[in-house]
Design a protein around this motif. Structure first.
Motif, PDB file in Angstrom:
ATOM      1  N   SER A  48       0.820  -1.204   0.000  1.00 31.59           N
ATOM      2  CA  SER A  48       0.000   0.000   0.000  1.00 31.59           C
ATOM      3  C   SER A  48       0.860   1.264   0.000  1.00 31.59           C
ATOM      4  O   SER A  48       0.353   2.372  -0.189  1.00 31.59           O
ATOM      5  CB  SER A  48      -0.938   0.029   1.214  1.00 31.59           C
ATOM      6  OG  SER A  48      -0.208   0.189   2.413  1.00 31.59           O
ATOM      7  N   HIS A  60      -4.057   7.921  -5.786  1.00 31.99           N
ATOM      8  CA  HIS A  60      -5.018   8.850  -5.198  1.00 31.99           C
ATOM      9  C   HIS A  60      -6.290   8.936  -6.039  1.00 31.99           C
ATOM     10  O   HIS A  60      -7.400   9.040  -5.495  1.00 31.99           O
ATOM     11  CB  HIS A  60      -4.393  10.243  -5.067  1.00 31.99           C
ATOM     12  CG  HIS A  60      -3.278  10.322  -4.082  1.00 31.99           C
ATOM     13  ND1 HIS A  60      -3.205   9.522  -2.959  1.00 31.99           N
ATOM     14  CD2 HIS A  60      -2.168  11.128  -4.037  1.00 31.99           C
ATOM     15  CE1 HIS A  60      -2.121   9.817  -2.272  1.00 31.99           C
ATOM     16  NE2 HIS A  60      -1.473  10.781  -2.903  1.00 31.99           N
ATOM     17  N   ASP A  63      -8.311   5.987  -5.326  1.00 34.27           N
ATOM     18  CA  ASP A  63      -8.959   6.136  -4.019  1.00 34.27           C
ATOM     19  C   ASP A  63     -10.212   7.000  -4.105  1.00 34.27           C
ATOM     20  O   ASP A  63     -11.181   6.780  -3.376  1.00 34.27           O
ATOM     21  CB  ASP A  63      -7.983   6.756  -3.018  1.00 34.27           C
ATOM     22  CG  ASP A  63      -6.829   5.833  -2.675  1.00 34.27           C
ATOM     23  OD1 ASP A  63      -6.944   4.626  -2.933  1.00 34.27           O
ATOM     24  OD2 ASP A  63      -5.811   6.335  -2.165  1.00 34.27           O
ATOM     25  N   SER A  67     -13.923   3.615  -2.638  1.00 34.56           N
ATOM     26  CA  SER A  67     -13.506   3.683  -1.241  1.00 34.56           C
ATOM     27  C   SER A  67     -12.555   2.548  -0.881  1.00 34.56           C
ATOM     28  O   SER A  67     -12.607   1.455  -1.458  1.00 34.56           O
ATOM     29  CB  SER A  67     -14.726   3.624  -0.320  1.00 34.56           C
ATOM     30  OG  SER A  67     -15.636   4.664  -0.608  1.00 34.56           O
ATOM     31  N   TRP A  68     -11.700   2.806   0.106  1.00 36.56           N
ATOM     32  CA  TRP A  68     -10.814   1.764   0.640  1.00 36.56           C
ATOM     33  C   TRP A  68     -11.666   0.626   1.185  1.00 36.56           C
ATOM     34  O   TRP A  68     -12.719   0.842   1.782  1.00 36.56           O
ATOM     35  CB  TRP A  68      -9.949   2.335   1.767  1.00 36.56           C
ATOM     36  CG  TRP A  68      -8.717   3.026   1.280  1.00 36.56           C
ATOM     37  CD1 TRP A  68      -8.639   3.986   0.322  1.00 36.56           C
ATOM     38  CD2 TRP A  68      -7.386   2.821   1.736  1.00 36.56           C
ATOM     39  NE1 TRP A  68      -7.344   4.389   0.155  1.00 36.56           N
ATOM     40  CE2 TRP A  68      -6.549   3.694   1.010  1.00 36.56           C
ATOM     41  CE3 TRP A  68      -6.803   1.981   2.691  1.00 36.56           C
ATOM     42  CZ2 TRP A  68      -5.169   3.751   1.206  1.00 36.56           C
ATOM     43  CZ3 TRP A  68      -5.431   2.043   2.882  1.00 36.56           C
ATOM     44  CH2 TRP A  68      -4.630   2.908   2.151  1.00 36.56           C
ATOM     45  N   GLY A  69     -11.190  -0.576   0.972  1.00 37.70           N
ATOM     46  CA  GLY A  69     -11.880  -1.758   1.459  1.00 37.70           C
ATOM     47  C   GLY A  69     -12.971  -2.261   0.549  1.00 37.70           C
ATOM     48  O   GLY A  69     -13.509  -3.347   0.769  1.00 37.70           O
ATOM     49  N   GLU A  70     -13.296  -1.485  -0.488  1.00 41.00           N
ATOM     50  CA  GLU A  70     -14.358  -1.861  -1.418  1.00 41.00           C
ATOM     51  C   GLU A  70     -13.751  -2.535  -2.647  1.00 41.00           C
ATOM     52  O   GLU A  70     -13.025  -1.890  -3.411  1.00 41.00           O
ATOM     53  CB  GLU A  70     -15.135  -0.620  -1.852  1.00 41.00           C
ATOM     54  CG  GLU A  70     -16.184  -0.882  -2.925  1.00 41.00           C
ATOM     55  CD  GLU A  70     -16.787   0.404  -3.454  1.00 41.00           C
ATOM     56  OE1 GLU A  70     -17.623   0.305  -4.378  1.00 41.00           O
ATOM     57  OE2 GLU A  70     -16.420   1.488  -2.974  1.00 41.00           O
ATOM     58  N   TYR A  87      -1.140  -2.510  -5.035  1.00 39.74           N
ATOM     59  CA  TYR A  87      -1.767  -1.483  -4.211  1.00 39.74           C
ATOM     60  C   TYR A  87      -3.271  -1.712  -4.103  1.00 39.74           C
ATOM     61  O   TYR A  87      -3.851  -1.634  -3.006  1.00 39.74           O
ATOM     62  CB  TYR A  87      -1.494  -0.107  -4.823  1.00 39.74           C
ATOM     63  CG  TYR A  87      -2.201   1.030  -4.122  1.00 39.74           C
ATOM     64  CD1 TYR A  87      -1.701   1.539  -2.925  1.00 39.74           C
ATOM     65  CD2 TYR A  87      -3.361   1.587  -4.643  1.00 39.74           C
ATOM     66  CE1 TYR A  87      -2.349   2.583  -2.265  1.00 39.74           C
ATOM     67  CE2 TYR A  87      -4.010   2.632  -3.995  1.00 39.74           C
ATOM     68  CZ  TYR A  87      -3.500   3.112  -2.808  1.00 39.74           C
ATOM     69  OH  TYR A  87      -4.143   4.144  -2.156  1.00 39.74           O
ATOM     70  N   ILE A  88      -3.902  -2.001  -5.220  1.00 39.58           N
ATOM     71  CA  ILE A  88      -5.350  -2.223  -5.214  1.00 39.58           C
ATOM     72  C   ILE A  88      -5.706  -3.451  -4.388  1.00 39.58           C
ATOM     73  O   ILE A  88      -6.684  -3.446  -3.625  1.00 39.58           O
ATOM     74  CB  ILE A  88      -5.877  -2.329  -6.657  1.00 39.58           C
ATOM     75  CG1 ILE A  88      -5.830  -0.947  -7.325  1.00 39.58           C
ATOM     76  CG2 ILE A  88      -7.296  -2.894  -6.688  1.00 39.58           C
ATOM     77  CD1 ILE A  88      -6.203  -0.946  -8.787  1.00 39.58           C
ATOM     78  N   THR A  91      -5.364  -2.487  -0.647  1.00 38.37           N
ATOM     79  CA  THR A  91      -6.354  -1.538  -0.132  1.00 38.37           C
ATOM     80  C   THR A  91      -7.784  -1.962  -0.397  1.00 38.37           C
ATOM     81  O   THR A  91      -8.709  -1.463   0.258  1.00 38.37           O
ATOM     82  CB  THR A  91      -6.133  -0.145  -0.757  1.00 38.37           C
ATOM     83  OG1 THR A  91      -6.230  -0.244  -2.180  1.00 38.37           O
ATOM     84  CG2 THR A  91      -4.757   0.397  -0.382  1.00 38.37           C
ATOM     85  N   ARG A  92      -7.960  -2.890  -1.344  1.00 38.49           N
ATOM     86  CA  ARG A  92      -9.304  -3.359  -1.709  1.00 38.49           C
ATOM     87  C   ARG A  92      -9.272  -4.866  -1.978  1.00 38.49           C
ATOM     88  O   ARG A  92      -9.417  -5.313  -3.118  1.00 38.49           O
ATOM     89  CB  ARG A  92      -9.807  -2.603  -2.950  1.00 38.49           C
ATOM     90  CG  ARG A  92      -9.965  -1.113  -2.698  1.00 38.49           C
ATOM     91  CD  ARG A  92      -9.966  -0.312  -3.978  1.00 38.49           C
ATOM     92  NE  ARG A  92     -10.158   1.103  -3.678  1.00 38.49           N
ATOM     93  CZ  ARG A  92      -9.164   1.925  -3.319  1.00 38.49           C
ATOM     94  NH1 ARG A  92      -7.924   1.466  -3.222  1.00 38.49           N
ATOM     95  NH2 ARG A  92      -9.412   3.187  -3.051  1.00 38.49           N
ATOM     96  N   SER A  95     -10.541  -7.578  -5.074  1.00 38.62           N
ATOM     97  CA  SER A  95     -10.705  -6.930  -6.378  1.00 38.62           C
ATOM     98  C   SER A  95     -10.327  -7.890  -7.499  1.00 38.62           C
ATOM     99  O   SER A  95      -9.426  -8.728  -7.352  1.00 38.62           O
ATOM    100  CB  SER A  95      -9.832  -5.672  -6.459  1.00 38.62           C
ATOM    101  OG  SER A  95     -10.277  -4.681  -5.559  1.00 38.62           O
TER     102      SER A  95
END
Length: 260
Positions: A48, A60, A63, A67-70, A87-88, A91-92, A95
């Motif tokens: 991340s 960014h 983001d 939303s983060w976690g989605e 990164y995705i 944070t998600r 995915s």
């Protein structure tokens, strides 16, 4: 680990060598270079954490789009070291992602030297970015399409054009955004042409970069974002606040200064 000898792989498509070596400044960090030029940075200890400025700006935008976690669906046209795919996933989680890379040897090299995190749902495709669009699963739509495959005068004409952007836009979900990294030389000739091309393909377009790049006196990376609805002004404030600093965002009539 710092001091570890660099791994190397010859890339037959371009005739260059790719190397991956430990970053002495970041614990768990590695740098991918191609032809002696640094291309990507990966932090295996914390995916991340994005080190390179232009990749952080793309992160960014992602983001803001989700939303983060989605969990989202993402298409990466140009794989590099798969920094943004990692990164995705970080944070998600959950995915669904696709990554297209022209260089088979580069993709194999990266996956061998920099293993992907467990649980990532990443489908890799070797081939030309435009041709790969036609080969994606029927009905697959993406919340984020990231194009990071060209810079300066070497930009392939069949990709740096309105027709390609329209084809990429056709793969977007209703909320999807098209993000294009444009590396350019002083004068920003490529950036100007891509702003014009993207404006013909999308409802609205914005540009974000280090503030000095927009003067056209220095080489650098400008991130273009195409949206299917008017650009949200709240996103401008968010991108300015998140940096890296100094940041500048152009949208609406403000983007006319980069018109081709």
């Amino acid at each position: 680990m710092a001091g570890t000898p660099a791994a190397s792989r010859f890339l037959r498509t371009t005739g260059q060598h790719a190397t991956i070596e430990a970053d002495e400044f970041t614990e768990g960090g590695f740098v991918l270079s191609i032809g002696g030029a640094e291309q990507s940075h990966v932090n295996l200890a914390d995916p991340s954490d994005i080190f390179y400025e232009y990749l952080r700006r793309i992160g960014h935008v992602v983001d803001l789009a989700a939303s983060w976690g989605e969990p989202i669906s993402a298409l990466h046209l140009g794989a590099g070291a798969l920094t943004l795919a990692r990164y995705i996933q970080a944070t998600r989680p959950g995915s669904v992602q696709y990554a297209v890379e022209l260089e088979r040897e580069l993709l194999d090299f990266v996956l061998q030297q920099l293993p992907l995190p467990e649980g990532i749902r990443l489908h890799t495709v070797v081939g030309d970015a435009r041709e790969a669009l036609a080969g994606l699963p029927a009905g697959q739509r993406f919340d984020v399409v990231i194009l990071d495959i060209f810079s300066g005068p070497e930009a392939p004409a069949h990709l740096a054009c309105t027709e390609f952007y329209r084809e990429a836009a056709a793969t977007l979900s209703p909320r999807g955004v098209l993000i294009v990294n444009v590396g350019d030389e002083p004068g920003l000739t490529l950036v100007r042409s891509q702003v014009a091309a993207l404006r013909r393909a999308m409802t609205d377009v914005s540009a974000v970069a280090e503030a000095g790049i927009f003067t056209g006196r220095y080489p650098g990376n400008i991130i273009l974002t195409g949206t299917q609805a008017p650009w949200p002004e709240a996103w401008t404030a968010a991108l300015m606040a998140r940096g890296p600093h100094p940041a500048k965002v152009l949208s609406g009539v403000g983007l006319d200064v980069l018109s081709d």
